[in-house]
Design an enzyme around this catalytic site. Structure first.
Site, PDB file in Angstrom:
ATOM      1  N   HIS A 136       0.797  -1.240  -0.132  1.00 51.54           N
ATOM      2  CA  HIS A 136      -0.034  -0.017  -0.033  1.00 51.54           C
ATOM      3  C   HIS A 136       0.865   1.400  -0.048  1.00 51.54           C
ATOM      4  O   HIS A 136       0.118   2.286   0.456  1.00 51.54           O
ATOM      5  CB  HIS A 136      -0.977  -0.025   1.287  1.00 51.54           C
ATOM      6  CG  HIS A 136      -2.064  -0.834   1.340  1.00 51.54           C
ATOM      7  ND1 HIS A 136      -1.895  -2.409   1.288  1.00 51.54           N
ATOM      8  CD2 HIS A 136      -3.533  -1.040   1.135  1.00 51.54           C
ATOM      9  CE1 HIS A 136      -2.995  -3.030   1.401  1.00 51.54           C
ATOM     10  NE2 HIS A 136      -3.891  -2.001   1.063  1.00 51.54           N
ATOM     11  N   HIS A 188      -3.285  -1.690  -4.510  1.00 54.03           N
ATOM     12  CA  HIS A 188      -4.525  -1.109  -4.309  1.00 54.03           C
ATOM     13  C   HIS A 188      -4.725   0.355  -4.807  1.00 54.03           C
ATOM     14  O   HIS A 188      -3.963   1.178  -4.511  1.00 54.03           O
ATOM     15  CB  HIS A 188      -4.714  -0.698  -2.768  1.00 54.03           C
ATOM     16  CG  HIS A 188      -5.992  -0.407  -2.360  1.00 54.03           C
ATOM     17  ND1 HIS A 188      -6.906   0.399  -2.856  1.00 54.03           N
ATOM     18  CD2 HIS A 188      -6.803  -1.065  -0.986  1.00 54.03           C
ATOM     19  CE1 HIS A 188      -8.059   0.614  -2.193  1.00 54.03           C
ATOM     20  NE2 HIS A 188      -8.052  -0.434  -1.176  1.00 54.03           N
ATOM     21  N   GLU A 317     -12.968  -9.282   0.274  1.00 57.76           N
ATOM     22  CA  GLU A 317     -13.917  -8.344   0.180  1.00 57.76           C
ATOM     23  C   GLU A 317     -14.373  -8.020  -1.131  1.00 57.76           C
ATOM     24  O   GLU A 317     -14.109  -6.809  -1.738  1.00 57.76           O
ATOM     25  CB  GLU A 317     -13.152  -6.797   0.796  1.00 57.76           C
ATOM     26  CG  GLU A 317     -12.582  -7.115   2.197  1.00 57.76           C
ATOM     27  CD  GLU A 317     -12.067  -5.834   2.663  1.00 57.76           C
ATOM     28  OE1 GLU A 317     -12.084  -5.720   3.888  1.00 57.76           O
ATOM     29  OE2 GLU A 317     -11.166  -5.210   1.850  1.00 57.76           O
ATOM     30  N   CYS A 413     -10.693   2.264   7.642  1.00 59.24           N
ATOM     31  CA  CYS A 413     -10.651   2.870   6.574  1.00 59.24           C
ATOM     32  C   CYS A 413     -12.031   3.583   6.360  1.00 59.24           C
ATOM     33  O   CYS A 413     -12.156   4.474   5.589  1.00 59.24           O
ATOM     34  CB  CYS A 413     -10.213   1.995   5.028  1.00 59.24           C
ATOM     35  SG  CYS A 413     -11.205   0.491   4.959  1.00 59.24           S
TER      36      CYS A 413
END
Length: 654
Positions: A136, A188, A317, A413
């Site tokens: 990330h 991401h 997810e 987040c």
């Protein structure tokens, strides 16, 4: 470079709305201060954050070790962005002083070459850019860039903007097709859309080109994530997830222009689509635009919940397959619906088609604000459409589902994502293109824009959610011709429009879903619009097996649900007759005049008591009348723990 789309920015839109002003107040007075306390680990009983402390350690101001997720920096960046939008809407010297203090710390934590990331600075120095698939770095960089551009726009202060520009300049020396540069891209997606914002803030085309590079590089072979995995000795940061080898997870299985189905991690997909739409708008890239349209259609028509939630599987997810939309196992991450709204806004820049604003509205009024409690202090990460509390904590398939909102998260987040969206909500109400002002959301307030070189001010007075009405006072600085285009929502089949006190005109919208009023507007002229607002009995596509023979209720922009506190236990036993009358009423404590719906339904009950047998062949069922109460989905889980469902069985007997 191709011609960009001729859109114009709304200079200002200050929200004053019976419903949304309370949310803006909550963001300003409750959520942003609460999240500041959380970032500083001062919320008793909540998951520790350590995010501010990480920056202080990296800046040499405190001692200690890095703590938290590898993307912990992004929580600070999103908080800063939300604060910037609040300051832009209304200058706040106290908040501004806090933000300036945080920026001072961040700048001290930045390396001389421009690099900025507390995880690698403190925990893995020397291993920067060695694990793009999982760690990330570019994601955190993107969020800090968004914060820097937002704060510069709000205040004119350049300190954070200059810092993120140095960081972007450094990134540009690391990545690219030139010899000696890494041919990689982020695991991401986020840097891509942020670089477009940095381009807008600075006018430096290098940032636009870097954004396009990251998109173009995605999906190229040999696969970069596998190459870097081999190079670092096959080490993994998240061994429980297949971020390296599951290329669909990060939408790196194909070049972006060849992707037509929503695959993998839902938030990553819509962030990527947002950047793709930005690039298509800025450069006229037809292939990028075609992929955006195809991905949009797949998400909205085959992989989106009725609440505007996306991502139906906890593992990764992720999206799963067309029409696979289980309500009780839904992931529907709050961040994913925030990202869907970002995508919708960009698609409206490319095509003035009300279908994009319809989805923006659906996600906003349902999943996004379901992600926070009515008092603004607790949050959902996951937004299911059905909850049976007795299995939670016992059946591991439901480990991601909560029956009550949480104070904070180790992966936090969603709360700051909701804050930054609501704080910037004024940016989503109107779109200005050529000589037309498009009303995308019926949210009260005052906006200013420039049409044909002249300033136009519009005041919207909205009773949209309670009565389906809005009133516009149009004030150009001088009489001028332009178009006011009013969106006809998908839930409305007819609207009544009155222009400057004249006769009512009935509209069903044009082919793009807008009522276009083109005329020479004089200062002070008024437009009133009233939408039909029936209770709609909604059904899903026949291939959605989980909701087959079930119905859901919608009125205006709100999807409704039933809770145990109103309807008793065993919501699955309830049925709604095909022909029923609905009663609309207000409920104490509902924000902004939101209505509840009542109807007479029926409950299936056995004709005799069951003993200890689990199965029987001779049992019969009877139907008993039952008064049903439906509340807006976003308000569920504010009155204690209990069952909840959006979908109810449709009674088959006439």
């Amino acid at each position: 470079m191709s011609q960009s789309v001729a859109t114009h920015e709304v200079r200002k839109n200050q929200i004053q709305d019976p419903f949304w002003s309370e949310y803006i107040r909550l963001v300003r007075e409750v959520m942003v201060p609460y999240q500041w306390e959380a970032l500083n680990d001062r919320i008793p009983g909540a998951e520790p954050s350590h995010a501010i402390h990480n920056f202080k350690i990296a800046a040499g101001l405190e001692q200690g070790e890095f703590y938290g997720m590898v993307f912990q920096d992004s929580d600070v960046a999103k908080w800063l962005e939300a604060a910037a939008y609040l300051i832009e809407e209304k200058r706040d010297p106290v908040l501004e002083k806090v933000v300036d203090g945080v920026i001072d710390i961040i700048v001290k934590a930045q390396r001389e070459d421009g690099y900025l990331n507390t995880y690698f600075t403190l925990k893995e120095p020397g291993r920067e850019w060695s694990n793009l698939a999982e760690c990330h770095e570019l994601y955190c960089a993107g969020h800090m860039i968004e914060a820097g551009t937002a704060y510069y726009k709000a205040t004119g202060k350049r300190k954070l903007l200059d810092a993120v520009s140095r960081f972007a300049d450094y990134i540009d020396t690391v990545f690219g097709q030139e010899p000696g540069k890494l041919k990689g891209y982020d695991g991401h997606q986020e840097i891509e859309l942020a670089l477009v914002k940095l381009y807008h803030a600075t006018g430096n085309e290098k940032y636009l080109n870097l954004s396009r590079y990251f998109l173009d590089q995605r999906g190229e072979k040999p696969h970069y994530f596998e190459q870097e995995w081999e190079k670092r000795g096959r080490g993994l940061h998240f061994p429980q997830l297949s971020m390296v080898h599951d290329h669909q997870y990060s939408q790196s299985h194909l070049p972006v222009r060849e992707q037509g189905k929503a695959e993998g991690h839902a938030v990553r997909l819509v962030y990527m689509c947002t950047a793709m739409a930005d690039i298509a708008a800025e450069t006229g890239d037809a292939g990028m635009l075609a992929a955006c349209c195809e991905l949009w259609d797949n998400i909205v028509n085959k992989r989106m919940y009725i609440t505007g939630g996306i991502g139906s599987m906890e593992q990764g997810e992720s999206f799963t397959a067309d029409y696979d939309l289980p309500g009780d196992l839904a992931y529907a991450e709050t961040c994913a619906s925030v990202g869907l709204i970002f995508f919708a806004k960009r698609m409206l820049r490319l095509h003035q088609d009300s279908k994009y604003a319809d989805v923006m509205e659906r996600a906003l009024y349902n999943t996004v604000i379901s992600g926070m409690s009515l008092d603004g202090t607790k949050f959902f990460y996951v937004n299911p459409l059905e909850v049976y509390p007795e299995v939670l904590g016992k059946n591991k398939n439901y480990n991601h589902v909560k029956a009550e909102r949480q104070g904070w998260f180790s992966c936090a987040c969603c709360p700051p994502n909701v804050s930054r969206l609501l704080a910037s909500l004024g940016q989503y109400v109107y779109t200005v293109q050529d000589a037309s002002i498009y009303v995308q959301l019926y949210i009260g307030g005052q906006m200013e824009a420039v049409i044909n070189g002249a300033s136009v001010r519009i005041e919207q007075q909205s009773l949209y959610i309670s009565e389906g009405k809005s009133r516009f006072i149009i004030t150009p600085e001088q009489t001028s011709e332009f178009t006011l285009a009013l969106r006809l929502p998908e839930w409305c089949d007819q609207a009544e429009v009155t222009v400057d006190g004249g006769n009512k005109t009935y509209f069903a919208g044009d082919k793009n879903g807008y009522i276009e009023l083109t005329r020479e507007w004089k200062p002070g002229e008024e437009v009133e619009i009233s939408f039909s607002m029936p209770v709609q009995i909604m059904k899903s596509h026949p291939q959605v097996r989980q909701t087959f023979s079930k119905v859901a209720l919608q009125r205006g922009p709100f999807v409704y649900c039933m809770e145990q506190v109103d309807n008793g236990k065993g919501l699955y036993q309830l049925q709604l007759p095909r022909k029923t009358e609905f009663m609309i009423s207000e409920q104490m404590g509902s924000p902004g005049g939101v209505k509840v719906i009542r109807a007479i339904g029926q409950r299936m009950k056995p004709t005799e008591e069951w003993a200890d047998e689990l199965y029987r062949s001779d049992s019969l069922w009877s139907m008993e009348p039952a008064e049903l109460k439906f509340i807006p989905y976003f308000t569920w889980a504010n009155r204690g723990i209990g069952e909840m469902t959006v979908w109810i069985q449709e009674a088959t007997d006439e």
